[in-house]
Structure formats: C-alpha cells, structure tokens
Design a protein around this motif. Structure first.
Motif, short mmCIF file in Angstrom:
data_model
loop_
_atom_site.label_atom_id
_atom_site.label_comp_id
_atom_site.label_asym_id
_atom_site.label_seq_id
_atom_site.Cartn_x
_atom_site.Cartn_y
_atom_site.Cartn_z
N LYS A 1 -5.41 3.65 -5.42
CA LYS A 1 -6.79 3.22 -5.68
C LYS A 1 -7.07 1.83 -5.11
O LYS A 1 -8.22 1.48 -4.89
N ALA A 2 -6.00 1.04 -4.89
CA ALA A 2 -6.17 -0.34 -4.44
C ALA A 2 -6.24 -0.49 -2.92
O ALA A 2 -6.73 -1.51 -2.44
N VAL A 3 -5.79 0.50 -2.18
CA VAL A 3 -5.78 0.37 -0.72
C VAL A 3 -7.11 0.81 -0.13
O VAL A 3 -7.78 1.68 -0.66
N SER A 4 -7.45 0.17 0.98
CA SER A 4 -8.73 0.51 1.62
C SER A 4 -8.58 1.68 2.59
O SER A 4 -9.55 2.37 2.88
N ASN A 5 -7.38 1.91 3.10
CA ASN A 5 -7.17 3.01 4.03
C ASN A 5 -6.00 3.86 3.54
O ASN A 5 -4.83 3.53 3.75
N PHE A 6 -6.32 4.96 2.89
CA PHE A 6 -5.34 5.85 2.30
C PHE A 6 -4.29 6.29 3.31
O PHE A 6 -3.09 6.22 3.05
N VAL B 1 1.04 0.01 5.21
CA VAL B 1 0.67 -0.95 4.17
C VAL B 1 1.91 -1.09 3.27
O VAL B 1 2.38 -0.11 2.69
N LYS C 1 -3.35 5.06 6.24
CA LYS C 1 -2.46 3.99 6.72
C LYS C 1 -1.38 3.70 5.68
O LYS C 1 -0.22 3.48 6.02
#
Length: 111
Positions: free
Chosen positions: A86-91, A99, A93
């Motif tokens: 939920k915290a990452v902007s690009n699932f 990441v 990646k």
C-alpha cells in the motif's frame, strides 16, 4: 478472477499431484502458495515471493495466480507485505525488486 469452489480446488490439487514429477518439497510449496494465496490475494503473494518462485509455483499448478486468487484477499491486511504494498507508488517495480525493503513473508495475528 475465477474463484475456485472447494470441489474445483481439490480437483486441481489432485490433478497437480497426479501429474507431478520432481521434488515433493516444490509440490508442497506450490500447493501451500495456492492455499494461502486464496485468502491473502495475488498482490500480497507477489510481495511475499520472488517472481521466479511465483512462476515456478504457477508452472507446477498449471495456472496464473490472477485467475484463481482475489487481487486482495480477506486476510491481506494480516501480511506485513500488505502495508508495504500500500505504501509503494509503483506496484510492479516493487514486485520486480526495484524498490528496496518491501518484500516480507511475515504475517500478524488479526484482532
């Protein structure tokens, strides 16, 4: 997503076992992946396992996770990976490992 009925799930597992050749550790892990993934969802499972492991399990089970697991399962929030997801902007990646620090196999007890 095509949710498997209990009967379909047993049939899939029986078919997989019948046709399997190789180390039973891999077979057991793939079946466990499927069983857990039905409750956590394929997005969480992708954060718990490497892409190569997911592909290995999907090959053993002869399926695509997205076809038999919900995107986000009823127990997804038990997974530490859920919070990272939920915290990452690009699932994608993050799933690919681009990441750092978001993969986790740990789960919490729901209250």
């Amino acid at each position: 997503m095509n949710q498997l009925s209990d009967k379909q799930l047993v049939e899939l597992i029986d078919k997989t076992i019948k046709g399997f050749q190789g180390n039973t550790d891999s077979l057991a892990s793939a079946i466990g992946y499927l069983m857990i993934g039905r409750k956590f969802g394929w997005r969480v499972m992708y954060f718990m396992h490497s892409q190569s492991t997911v592909r290995k399990y999907e090959k053993i089970l002869d399926l695509k996770s997205e076809d038999v697991m919900p995107e986000e399962g009823i127990w997804a929030r038990k997974a530490i990976a859920y919070k990272a997801m939920k915290a990452v902007s690009n699932f994608w990646k993050a799933v690919k490992g681009e990441v750092a620090g978001v993969k986790s196999k740990e789960v919490l007890k729901l209250r």
